[in-house]
Design a protein around this motif. Structure first.
Motif, PDB file in Angstrom:
ATOM      1  N   GLU A  98       0.870  -1.291   0.032  1.00 32.27           N
ATOM      2  CA  GLU A  98      -0.226  -0.149  -0.145  1.00 32.27           C
ATOM      3  C   GLU A  98       0.886   1.185   0.031  1.00 32.27           C
ATOM      4  O   GLU A  98       0.729   2.189  -0.924  1.00 32.27           O
ATOM      5  CB  GLU A  98      -0.936  -0.013   1.186  1.00 32.27           C
ATOM      6  N   VAL A  99       1.829   1.250   0.980  1.00 32.41           N
ATOM      7  CA  VAL A  99       2.846   2.494   1.033  1.00 32.41           C
ATOM      8  C   VAL A  99       3.533   2.700  -0.421  1.00 32.41           C
ATOM      9  O   VAL A  99       3.518   3.724  -1.135  1.00 32.41           O
ATOM     10  CB  VAL A  99       3.710   2.143   2.054  1.00 32.41           C
ATOM     11  N   ALA A 100       4.089   1.494  -1.065  1.00 26.44           N
ATOM     12  CA  ALA A 100       4.798   1.614  -2.256  1.00 26.44           C
ATOM     13  C   ALA A 100       3.967   1.936  -3.438  1.00 26.44           C
ATOM     14  O   ALA A 100       4.315   2.682  -4.424  1.00 26.44           O
ATOM     15  CB  ALA A 100       5.587   0.418  -2.293  1.00 26.44           C
ATOM     16  N   THR A 101       2.680   1.472  -3.632  1.00 26.26           N
ATOM     17  CA  THR A 101       1.718   1.700  -4.607  1.00 26.26           C
ATOM     18  C   THR A 101       1.103   3.005  -4.343  1.00 26.26           C
ATOM     19  O   THR A 101       1.131   3.561  -5.698  1.00 26.26           O
ATOM     20  CB  THR A 101       0.759   0.419  -4.702  1.00 26.26           C
ATOM     21  N   PHE A 102       0.692   3.617  -3.508  1.00 27.05           N
ATOM     22  CA  PHE A 102      -0.225   4.607  -3.416  1.00 27.05           C
ATOM     23  C   PHE A 102       0.499   5.726  -2.685  1.00 27.05           C
ATOM     24  O   PHE A 102       0.036   6.833  -2.766  1.00 27.05           O
ATOM     25  CB  PHE A 102      -1.334   4.153  -2.605  1.00 27.05           C
ATOM     26  N   GLY A 103       1.371   5.413  -1.728  1.00 29.56           N
ATOM     27  CA  GLY A 103       2.281   6.522  -1.060  1.00 29.56           C
ATOM     28  C   GLY A 103       3.261   7.237  -1.840  1.00 29.56           C
ATOM     29  O   GLY A 103       3.277   8.517  -1.970  1.00 29.56           O
ATOM     30  N   LEU A 104       4.121   6.477  -2.368  1.00 23.41           N
ATOM     31  CA  LEU A 104       5.230   7.095  -3.030  1.00 23.41           C
ATOM     32  C   LEU A 104       5.170   7.803  -4.218  1.00 23.41           C
ATOM     33  O   LEU A 104       5.667   8.525  -4.707  1.00 23.41           O
ATOM     34  CB  LEU A 104       6.280   5.823  -3.343  1.00 23.41           C
ATOM     35  N   PRO A 105       4.316   7.322  -5.108  1.00 23.82           N
ATOM     36  CA  PRO A 105       3.801   8.223  -6.299  1.00 23.82           C
ATOM     37  C   PRO A 105       3.313   9.707  -6.074  1.00 23.82           C
ATOM     38  O   PRO A 105       3.427  10.443  -7.096  1.00 23.82           O
ATOM     39  CB  PRO A 105       2.706   7.394  -6.970  1.00 23.82           C
ATOM     40  N   VAL A 106       2.985   9.879  -5.013  1.00 22.09           N
ATOM     41  CA  VAL A 106       2.480  11.262  -4.884  1.00 22.09           C
ATOM     42  C   VAL A 106       3.789  12.563  -4.654  1.00 22.09           C
ATOM     43  O   VAL A 106       3.823  13.491  -5.090  1.00 22.09           O
ATOM     44  CB  VAL A 106       1.822  11.653  -3.284  1.00 22.09           C
ATOM     45  N   PHE A 107       4.933  11.895  -4.629  1.00 29.00           N
ATOM     46  CA  PHE A 107       6.253  12.915  -4.466  1.00 29.00           C
ATOM     47  C   PHE A 107       6.515  13.381  -5.982  1.00 29.00           C
ATOM     48  O   PHE A 107       6.972  14.333  -5.917  1.00 29.00           O
ATOM     49  CB  PHE A 107       7.371  12.022  -4.269  1.00 29.00           C
ATOM     50  N   GLY A 108       6.121  12.776  -7.015  1.00 29.99           N
ATOM     51  CA  GLY A 108       6.507  13.288  -8.271  1.00 29.99           C
ATOM     52  C   GLY A 108       5.281  14.040  -8.926  1.00 29.99           C
ATOM     53  O   GLY A 108       5.589  14.631  -9.947  1.00 29.99           O
ATOM     54  N   ALA A 109       4.094  13.924  -8.077  1.00 30.98           N
ATOM     55  CA  ALA A 109       3.032  14.573  -8.893  1.00 30.98           C
ATOM     56  C   ALA A 109       2.437  15.936  -7.897  1.00 30.98           C
ATOM     57  O   ALA A 109       1.462  16.701  -8.434  1.00 30.98           O
ATOM     58  CB  ALA A 109       1.825  13.509  -8.730  1.00 30.98           C
ATOM     59  N   ALA A 129      -5.846   7.475  -7.546  1.00 31.04           N
ATOM     60  CA  ALA A 129      -5.263   6.113  -7.114  1.00 31.04           C
ATOM     61  C   ALA A 129      -5.207   5.933  -5.777  1.00 31.04           C
ATOM     62  O   ALA A 129      -5.366   4.991  -4.994  1.00 31.04           O
ATOM     63  CB  ALA A 129      -3.906   5.879  -7.894  1.00 31.04           C
ATOM     64  N   LEU A 130      -4.772   6.966  -5.045  1.00 30.62           N
ATOM     65  CA  LEU A 130      -4.456   7.064  -3.789  1.00 30.62           C
ATOM     66  C   LEU A 130      -5.798   6.781  -2.799  1.00 30.62           C
ATOM     67  O   LEU A 130      -5.989   6.184  -1.891  1.00 30.62           O
ATOM     68  CB  LEU A 130      -3.680   8.305  -3.130  1.00 30.62           C
ATOM     69  N   PHE A 131      -6.830   7.848  -3.241  1.00 32.18           N
ATOM     70  CA  PHE A 131      -8.174   7.657  -2.921  1.00 32.18           C
ATOM     71  C   PHE A 131      -8.502   6.317  -2.742  1.00 32.18           C
ATOM     72  O   PHE A 131      -9.174   5.770  -1.899  1.00 32.18           O
ATOM     73  CB  PHE A 131      -8.812   8.575  -3.460  1.00 32.18           C
ATOM     74  N   ILE A 132      -8.659   5.615  -3.986  1.00 34.80           N
ATOM     75  CA  ILE A 132      -9.207   4.318  -4.305  1.00 34.80           C
ATOM     76  C   ILE A 132      -8.371   3.327  -3.238  1.00 34.80           C
ATOM     77  O   ILE A 132      -9.037   2.363  -2.805  1.00 34.80           O
ATOM     78  CB  ILE A 132      -9.389   3.904  -5.740  1.00 34.80           C
ATOM     79  N   GLY A 133      -7.202   3.219  -3.524  1.00 27.61           N
ATOM     80  CA  GLY A 133      -6.211   2.231  -2.687  1.00 27.61           C
ATOM     81  C   GLY A 133      -6.660   2.167  -1.220  1.00 27.61           C
ATOM     82  O   GLY A 133      -6.769   1.274  -0.645  1.00 27.61           O
ATOM     83  N   VAL A 134      -6.754   3.450  -0.679  1.00 30.12           N
ATOM     84  CA  VAL A 134      -6.771   3.471   0.762  1.00 30.12           C
ATOM     85  C   VAL A 134      -8.111   3.260   1.200  1.00 30.12           C
ATOM     86  O   VAL A 134      -8.255   2.413   2.181  1.00 30.12           O
ATOM     87  CB  VAL A 134      -6.579   4.970   1.425  1.00 30.12           C
ATOM     88  N   LEU A 135      -9.157   3.584   0.250  1.00 37.03           N
ATOM     89  CA  LEU A 135     -10.468   2.897   0.853  1.00 37.03           C
ATOM     90  C   LEU A 135     -10.510   1.412   0.680  1.00 37.03           C
ATOM     91  O   LEU A 135     -11.249   0.951   1.550  1.00 37.03           O
ATOM     92  CB  LEU A 135     -11.642   3.692   0.034  1.00 37.03           C
ATOM     93  N   SER A 136      -9.929   0.891  -0.475  1.00 38.80           N
ATOM     94  CA  SER A 136     -10.106  -0.589  -0.636  1.00 38.80           C
ATOM     95  C   SER A 136      -9.203  -1.288   0.535  1.00 38.80           C
ATOM     96  O   SER A 136      -9.834  -2.262   1.204  1.00 38.80           O
ATOM     97  CB  SER A 136      -9.484  -0.864  -1.957  1.00 38.80           C
ATOM     98  N   TYR A 137      -8.064  -0.778   0.936  1.00 35.18           N
ATOM     99  CA  TYR A 137      -7.425  -1.674   1.866  1.00 35.18           C
ATOM    100  C   TYR A 137      -8.087  -1.197   3.377  1.00 35.18           C
ATOM    101  O   TYR A 137      -7.931  -2.350   3.980  1.00 35.18           O
ATOM    102  CB  TYR A 137      -5.940  -0.973   2.134  1.00 35.18           C
TER     103      TYR A 137
END
Length: 442
Positions: A32-43, A118-126
């Motif tokens: 969860e951290v690697a898939t949805f947390g790390l991508p926010v740094f470049g965006a 992506a972060l929104f959907i991932g956090v809700l799903s987990y």
């Protein structure tokens, strides 16, 4: 690595499944951290990226802790984590709301919007899926996933998201949260099923042991039943003869003493296990007991034509080896082979459930087997073998067939006490004599 491997092999199958399940969900927290947390740094801007990243890390850690405590509750070692459940639900909603607010309130940026969605959907799903650990009813699982999906859709529409985009968000959240909910619920069901199967296997093993005890009880009854009946009859006869001052009373009491001594000897033979063990019956019994206990057992070879003394000695080896497989280790397979060649009979019993620190040849049971085999010039070897197996090898030379089999009075019909003598007085010859003897014979 060797110690880690021993730690894993030392676990039972349900414990291995439980460990795998726990660490799978701990690993999913990292996913969860690697898939949805790390991508926010470049965006997103640096300050906002760190805020969102730390929120995702906290949410992932909370999911991992909740999953671990929920599994403890499932196994009955901890109370149901109700407070932690509400904390996780609130944290999931907060992270999701902050993320959707970033998309709708911040400057328009396609890359930032993609990462935030992506972060929104991932956090809700987990979060929704993890809550399924303590929700047993399927209906409530569906309502939880549907409630989160509809709530996010309504919140998105209230923030100005177009109706079509809000509807698509609802569908995406519902599908992702529903899939992860199914994964979590299936994992709990699988873990419970493994433990239930293991409990059923232990129950079948106990039933097999109980059946063996019943068989022993039947054998003891067969040995003692008739002897005790005859002792009772002869004692009663001696009483009647003594009342008439007949000299035959002494002979009857001598016969009672002889039968009692033989009965005592037979009981000792049964209790100590000195009765004959038929190799064919022991092989069939071992295969049935092990298969009932969930251990795949194969038997090759036939004892036909082997001397009785050899069959008796090897039969005890099969019985002791089967007992060790049931009591020790966590075997899934047991192979029993019997072969005769070059004047030598070789019995081999292998199983894959020996404990990592097992040592061969030190048990009192194996020592007793060596004593039995020594009576027929046989040898016994026991210990770990290649591939994590435990092997028991018994060798008996066929020349030992010249040795007489161990005597067992309990198995011989000739050892039964003789019938009552023909000099018994009849009930009609003495009006005062009771008719118990004739009644018992009837």
């Amino acid at each position: 690595m060797r110690r880690a491997g021993s730690w894993w092999r030392g676990k039972s199958t349900p414990a291995k499944v439980e460990t795998y399940t726990r660490w799978s969900f701990h690993f999913l927290a990292l996913v969860e951290v690697a898939t949805f947390g790390l991508p926010v740094f470049g965006a997103m801007p640096s300050s906002l990226s760190w805020v969102l990243f730390l929120m995702v890390v906290g949410h992932a850690a909370l999911c991992a802790v909740f999953a671990s405590r929920a599994l403890d509750w499932t196994r009955g070692t901890r109370a149901r984590p109700v407070r932690l459940l509400w904390v996780l639900a609130v944290a999931t909603a907060v992270v999701a709301l902050v993320t959707i607010a970033v998309v709708t309130r911040g400057p328009a940026d396609e890359e930032k919007a993609t990462a935030a969605v992506a972060l929104f959907i991932g956090v809700l799903s987990y979060g929704t899926g993890t809550l399924a650990f303590v929700v047993r009813e399927t209906r409530r699982m569906v309502y939880t996933a549907l409630g989160f999906a509809l709530g996010t859709g309504a919140y998105s529409w209230a923030l100005g998201v177009p109706a079509l985009a809000a509807l698509v968000t609802v569908g995406a959240v519902l599908l992702a949260a529903g899939f992860y909910t199914f994964v979590c619920a299936f994992s709990v069901w699988l873990l419970n099923s493994v433990y239930e199967l293991d409990a059923a296997r232990e129950a079948r093993t106990r039933l097999a042991v109980a059946e063996e005890r019943l068989r022993f009880g039947r054998d003891l009854h067969d040995v003692m039943g008739r002897n005790l009946a005859v002792i009772a009859l002869k004692s009663e006869l001696a009483v009647q003869l003594a009342r008439r001052e007949r000299p035959e009373a002494v002979e009857q009491m001598i016969e009672v003493q002889r039968i009692a001594q033989e009965s005592q000897k037979e009981v000792r033979e049964v209790v100590r296990g000195y009765r004959e063990a038929e190799l064919g019956a022991e092989l069939a019994g071992a295969q049935g007991v092990l298969n009932a206990a969930g251990v795949s057992c194969t038997v090759t070879g036939s004892p036909a034509g082997l001397p009785a003394a050899v069959q008796s000695a090897l039969g005890w080896v099969v019985r002791e080896a089967t007992t060790n497989v049931l009591r020790h280790g966590n075997a899934e397979r047991c192979d029993v082979s019997l072969r005769a060649a070059d004047g030598l009979v070789v019995l081999t019993v292998e199983n894959d459930g020996a404990p990592p620190d097992s040592r061969g040849g030190s048990g009192s049971g194996l020592a007793g087997l060596r004593e039995r085999l020594s009576a027929v010039d046989g040898t016994l070897e026991a210990g770990p073998a290649e591939g994590g197996l435990f092997r028991v090898v018994a060798q008996v030379p066929l020349s030992s067939s010249a040795l007489p089999p161990p005597a067992s009075s309990s198995d011989s019909p000739s050892s039964l006490p003789s019938s009552l003598p023909s000099s018994l007085p009849s009930a009609s010859s003495d009006p005062s004599s009771p008719s118990l003897i004739s009644e018992r014979f009837a």
